[in-house]
Design a protein around this motif. Structure first.
Motif, PDB file in Angstrom:
ATOM      1  N   HIS A  38       0.828  -1.218   0.000  1.00  0.00           N
ATOM      2  CA  HIS A  38       0.000   0.000   0.000  1.00  0.00           C
ATOM      3  C   HIS A  38       0.861   1.266   0.000  1.00  0.00           C
ATOM      4  O   HIS A  38       0.423   2.327  -0.453  1.00  0.00           O
ATOM      5  CB  HIS A  38      -0.952  -0.001   1.191  1.00  0.00           C
ATOM      6  N   ALA A  39       2.074   1.124   0.493  1.00  0.00           N
ATOM      7  CA  ALA A  39       2.966   2.287   0.533  1.00  0.00           C
ATOM      8  C   ALA A  39       3.599   2.579  -0.831  1.00  0.00           C
ATOM      9  O   ALA A  39       4.238   3.610  -1.010  1.00  0.00           O
ATOM     10  CB  ALA A  39       4.068   2.056   1.573  1.00  0.00           C
ATOM     11  N   VAL A  40       3.444   1.632  -1.744  1.00  0.00           N
ATOM     12  CA  VAL A  40       4.002   1.835  -3.103  1.00  0.00           C
ATOM     13  C   VAL A  40       2.809   1.864  -4.064  1.00  0.00           C
ATOM     14  O   VAL A  40       2.332   0.833  -4.509  1.00  0.00           O
ATOM     15  CB  VAL A  40       4.973   0.685  -3.474  1.00  0.00           C
ATOM     16  N   PRO A  41       2.328   3.050  -4.385  1.00  0.00           N
ATOM     17  CA  PRO A  41       1.060   3.142  -5.133  1.00  0.00           C
ATOM     18  C   PRO A  41       1.045   2.401  -6.465  1.00  0.00           C
ATOM     19  O   PRO A  41       0.057   1.800  -6.828  1.00  0.00           O
ATOM     20  CB  PRO A  41       0.891   4.648  -5.355  1.00  0.00           C
ATOM     21  N   ASP A  42       2.124   2.436  -7.203  1.00  0.00           N
ATOM     22  CA  ASP A  42       2.111   1.806  -8.523  1.00  0.00           C
ATOM     23  C   ASP A  42       2.773   0.428  -8.495  1.00  0.00           C
ATOM     24  O   ASP A  42       3.367  -0.015  -9.470  1.00  0.00           O
ATOM     25  CB  ASP A  42       2.798   2.694  -9.553  1.00  0.00           C
ATOM     26  N   HIS A  43       2.624  -0.254  -7.375  1.00  0.00           N
ATOM     27  CA  HIS A  43       3.271  -1.566  -7.245  1.00  0.00           C
ATOM     28  C   HIS A  43       2.521  -2.637  -8.047  1.00  0.00           C
ATOM     29  O   HIS A  43       1.349  -2.449  -8.411  1.00  0.00           O
ATOM     30  CB  HIS A  43       3.309  -1.990  -5.774  1.00  0.00           C
ATOM     31  N   LEU A  44       3.195  -3.742  -8.286  1.00  0.00           N
ATOM     32  CA  LEU A  44       2.539  -4.950  -8.802  1.00  0.00           C
ATOM     33  C   LEU A  44       2.945  -6.086  -7.872  1.00  0.00           C
ATOM     34  O   LEU A  44       4.130  -6.352  -7.690  1.00  0.00           O
ATOM     35  CB  LEU A  44       3.015  -5.255 -10.231  1.00  0.00           C
ATOM     36  N   LEU A  45       1.964  -6.701  -7.264  1.00  0.00           N
ATOM     37  CA  LEU A  45       2.240  -7.806  -6.344  1.00  0.00           C
ATOM     38  C   LEU A  45       1.317  -8.962  -6.687  1.00  0.00           C
ATOM     39  O   LEU A  45       0.092  -8.803  -6.739  1.00  0.00           O
ATOM     40  CB  LEU A  45       2.007  -7.353  -4.897  1.00  0.00           C
ATOM     41  N   MET A  46       1.913 -10.079  -6.944  1.00  0.00           N
ATOM     42  CA  MET A  46       1.118 -11.269  -7.289  1.00  0.00           C
ATOM     43  C   MET A  46       1.669 -12.458  -6.517  1.00  0.00           C
ATOM     44  O   MET A  46       2.868 -12.583  -6.328  1.00  0.00           O
ATOM     45  CB  MET A  46       1.199 -11.521  -8.801  1.00  0.00           C
ATOM     46  N   PHE A  47       0.743 -13.329  -6.081  1.00  0.00           N
ATOM     47  CA  PHE A  47       1.155 -14.499  -5.307  1.00  0.00           C
ATOM     48  C   PHE A  47       0.973 -15.766  -6.136  1.00  0.00           C
ATOM     49  O   PHE A  47       0.021 -15.899  -6.903  1.00  0.00           O
ATOM     50  CB  PHE A  47       0.346 -14.580  -4.012  1.00  0.00           C
ATOM     51  N   GLY A  48       1.899 -16.688  -5.928  1.00  0.00           N
ATOM     52  CA  GLY A  48       1.890 -17.928  -6.718  1.00  0.00           C
ATOM     53  C   GLY A  48       0.932 -18.967  -6.160  1.00  0.00           C
ATOM     54  O   GLY A  48       1.236 -19.642  -5.181  1.00  0.00           O
ATOM     55  N   PHE A  49      -0.223 -19.051  -6.780  1.00  0.00           N
ATOM     56  CA  PHE A  49      -1.183 -20.113  -6.444  1.00  0.00           C
ATOM     57  C   PHE A  49      -1.490 -20.838  -7.758  1.00  0.00           C
ATOM     58  O   PHE A  49      -2.578 -20.724  -8.300  1.00  0.00           O
ATOM     59  CB  PHE A  49      -2.467 -19.515  -5.854  1.00  0.00           C
ATOM     60  N   ASN A  50      -0.523 -21.583  -8.237  1.00  0.00           N
ATOM     61  CA  ASN A  50      -0.663 -22.128  -9.599  1.00  0.00           C
ATOM     62  C   ASN A  50      -1.714 -23.230  -9.707  1.00  0.00           C
ATOM     63  O   ASN A  50      -2.182 -23.526 -10.800  1.00  0.00           O
ATOM     64  CB  ASN A  50       0.686 -22.666 -10.092  1.00  0.00           C
ATOM     65  N   HIS A  51      -2.086 -23.850  -8.573  1.00  0.00           N
ATOM     66  CA  HIS A  51      -2.982 -25.013  -8.680  1.00  0.00           C
ATOM     67  C   HIS A  51      -4.313 -24.669  -9.345  1.00  0.00           C
ATOM     68  O   HIS A  51      -4.901 -25.482 -10.031  1.00  0.00           O
ATOM     69  CB  HIS A  51      -3.250 -25.609  -7.293  1.00  0.00           C
ATOM     70  N   ARG A  52      -4.777 -23.444  -9.104  1.00  0.00           N
ATOM     71  CA  ARG A  52      -6.061 -23.060  -9.706  1.00  0.00           C
ATOM     72  C   ARG A  52      -5.958 -23.014 -11.238  1.00  0.00           C
ATOM     73  O   ARG A  52      -6.977 -23.010 -11.919  1.00  0.00           O
ATOM     74  CB  ARG A  52      -6.523 -21.712  -9.177  1.00  0.00           C
ATOM     75  N   LEU A  53      -4.738 -22.959 -11.743  1.00  0.00           N
ATOM     76  CA  LEU A  53      -4.548 -22.899 -13.188  1.00  0.00           C
ATOM     77  C   LEU A  53      -4.259 -24.267 -13.806  1.00  0.00           C
ATOM     78  O   LEU A  53      -4.011 -24.373 -15.004  1.00  0.00           O
ATOM     79  CB  LEU A  53      -3.406 -21.939 -13.530  1.00  0.00           C
TER      80      LEU A  53
END
Lengths: 321, 340
Positions: free
Chosen positions: B105-120
């Motif tokens: 939240h402190a980095v407004p233009d951030h990109l954060l994604m978590f690896g939950f590959n099983h759903r794919l």
């Protein structure tokens, strides 16, 4: 690539009774004879790769040859190309006439043969995220499947085209390319499967899907019975590709295969029915043992055939590339 | 895009392979001070253990480390290069996740994604297309069993040392099934759970039985286990017009069996003869492209400066909250036991 198994089981008598088939075969042989009397065409090369066909014997007096590379069986004694559409139309009409065997089992065929095929097509289209598709049904009318496709409400439009018109490029021009085409055993019965496949491909939009079913020579009942198999009947089975041959054929025609399955459920029952019909058919000790095993063993073996692509009924989905 | 991977264990190696083949990726560096340099063929891609992280030349960071360093690295990477892909779990516990969230939240233009590959995975993706208007109608319930046998060195693994991992089989593996549940049902509410540590006795759960429900009151039940002996992935969805069972799993070891999806259609006696034994079709899958899809989505989101379509901060929060609830319930049960 996907492959598919199915657990549905139904008796042979409910979909293609051997007894009912005998009269139909006689009619087919006579019709083929009449067509050949008008003009003959000798096929000597495999439609898959052009390899010289190796003669292996005759069915009803008409010779078949084997593709030496793929094992497919192909009718060598063809009538002239001009009489083929009429021949198919004649035999198809007979099959659906009250005296033909299809009429007697139409209800159970709809439930056990056509409904699962519709389901297969719909499920595959959903999995491919194709919604409200325009579908092309390629068949020689009358078709039991047309009404099911139309009534399903799943397709934006269903267009039924005579396979021989398509083969000869004489059918109506398509307004829009189709999202999918369905060929239920069409490649088995046309005299020029390459031309049909090319015509279908032309009518598909880019990435369009091809749904194909076929009897395959690499499957159990055809391998065991060979030319004794009464379902190997011209002109309906002028071409009996092996599964491997069919895969090659489709790939070379510009399709990427996304499903190759043999979800047949009747291989063992077909051989059993043939043995009852003609006890003189020679089988190996192992085959006899298999056919006389308990129901659970037979069911497990049929599942094995399905799972490993060894049943004689093949289902393929290809994507136009 | 220039990427860096932190940690070159099982996940790090997979991400490295995928990134190396991705057309948008210009270079991939690996940082892992515990790696034996002589046993890898990473060459110049492996950064020296004592070298500073070259943040100024990095466009995206992939965190593939043991759980105890995940949150620190995530926070650091968010500050320094803004684009972070973090393997599950997002921290050892909810507090560590919140640290990551706060940094994001402190980095407004951030990109954060978590690896939950099983759903794919292909079986799960296929199941998604078939529920609801896909033909099977409304979902009535979900059940998931995901587990493994542990193995001879199970106790020694960092995954079962609470200081490093933060939790047991639920956090390590069951988290994937929770993510899958939420992919289908949206955020879930915790109902109850029973955890045991009766076989491996590592101080973290070796079995978790978790009951949940969706906002629409659809129940979901998870059994996450390290004592299944036979490696198992089985995800069931009961629907109004049939059912789906995704099982087996395309993995590098192949130990979870052939990945498949069973599609069963409901049939009552007025529809067919097969009451209680309906027609089933089994789709077998032979290719897992979940890793490629996940990385492609992350890189596409980076290029298009948008939120990723999956593995979002909000989704990670939901799943970590559930796990926190489960662990808190264990604490409550222990307290009740002592009191009584």
């Amino acid at each position: 690539m996907r492959s598919i198994q199915t657990t549905i089981a139904y008796p042979l008598s409910s979909v293609k009774p051997l007894e009912g088939l005998l009269g139909y075969r006689t009619f087919c042989f006579e019709a083929l004879q009449r067509a050949r009397a008008k003009g003959k065409n000798q096929r000597t090369q495999s439609p898959i790769n052009g390899a010289p066909l190796v003669p292996i014997g005759s069915v009803g007096g008409f010779h078949y040859g084997r593709c030496p590379k793929t094992g497919g069986l192909f009718l060598m004694d063809l009538p002239s190309p001009e009489s083929w559409p009429g021949l198919l139309a004649e035999t198809t009409r007979y099959r659906h006439a009250p005296k033909g065997f299809h009429a007697a089992v139409s209800g159970s065929r709809t439930e056990n043969v056509y409904a699962p095929k519709l389901d297969w097509i719909q499920t595959t289209l959903r999995l491919q995220e194709i919604r409200q598709p325009n579908i092309l049904e390629v068949t020689t009318p009358p078709s039991d499947f047309s009404s099911l496709l139309n009534q399903s409400g799943f397709f934006r439009s269903v267009t039924t085209v005579n396979e021989m018109d398509l083969c000869r490029q004489t059918g109506p021009a398509a307004a829009d390319p189709f999202h999918a085409a369905v060929l239920l055993e069409s490649l088995d019965r046309v005299d020029d499967p390459g031309a049909l496949l090319a015509a279908v491909r032309n009518r598909l939009e880019p990435d369009g899907l091809l749904f194909l079913t076929a009897l395959v020579s690499s499957g159990f009942d055809l391998c065991v019975l060979g030319l004794n198999n009464l379902y190997l009947c011209p002109p309906d089975r002028a071409n009996c590709f092996s599964l491997q041959g069919l895969e090659t054929f489709l790939k070379e025609a510009g399709f990427k295969l996304i499903e190759v399955s043999t979800p047949g459920v009747l291989d063992l029952e077909i051989v059993q029915a043939h043995m009852r019909h003609d006890p003189e058919i020679r089988l190996s000790d192992f085959e006899h043992r298999l056919l006389s095993s308990d129901e659970e063993t037979r069911r497990a073996f049929q599942s094995f055939l399905q799972e490993r692509g060894l049943s004689s009924f093949a289902r393929i989905v290809g994507r136009k590339i | 895009m220039k990427c860096i991977i932190f940690g070159y264990g099982y996940m790090g190696k997979i991400r490295y392979q995928v990134l190396r083949q991705h057309p948008q990726v210009e270079s991939v560096k690996v940082w892992d001070p515990y790696l034996d340099r002589s046993k890898t063929n990473l060459g110049k891609d492996l950064l020296p253990a004592d070298a500073p992280i070259p943040w100024s030349t990095i466009d995206a960071a992939f965190i593939c480390t043991p759980n105890n360093v995940t949150s620190d690295l995530c926070v650091q990477a968010l500050k320094n290069c803004r684009r972070v892909f973090c393997e599950k779990p997002p921290g050892r516990n909810f507090e560590e996740f919140c640290r990551i969230e706060e940094a994001a939240h402190a980095v407004p233009d951030h990109l954060l994604m978590f690896g939950f590959n099983h759903r794919l995975h292909p079986s799960v993706q296929a199941a998604r297309t078939l529920i609801g208007e896909g033909g099977l109608g409304k979902v009535l319930y979900m059940k998931g069993t995901y587990g493994k046998s542990g193995g001879a060195r199970y106790r020694e693994s960092w995954r079962n040392q609470k200081e490093i991992s933060g939790g047991g089989i639920l956090l390590d593996q069951g988290i994937h099934m929770l993510d899958i549940f939420q992919t289908f049902l949206g955020p879930l509410t915790f109902v109850d759970a029973v955890l045991t540590d009766s076989f491996w006795r590592c101080g973290v759960e070796d079995n978790a039985f978790v009951l949940l429900r969706s906002r629409d009151d659809v129940p979901a039940f998870l059994h996450s286990s390290a004592t299944l002996w036979k490696h198992t992935f089985r995800f069931e969805i009961g629907c109004e017009k049939g059912y789906l069972v995704a099982s087996g799993f395309l993995s590098q070891s192949g130990s979870y069996g052939r990945e498949m999806l069973v599609i069963g259609k409901r049939q009552f006696e007025d529809e067919a003869l097969a009451l209680g034994n309906p027609r089933e079709e089994i789709i077998h899958f032979d290719r897992d492209d979940s890793w490629e899809k996940e990385v492609s989505e992350f890189l596409a989101a980076a290029v298009e400066t948008r939120t990723p379509a999956h593995g979002t901060l909000a989704e990670a929060r939901h799943v970590m909250e559930l796990i926190q609830n489960v662990y808190q319930r264990r604490g409550q049960r222990k307290a009740t036991k002592v009191t009584s």
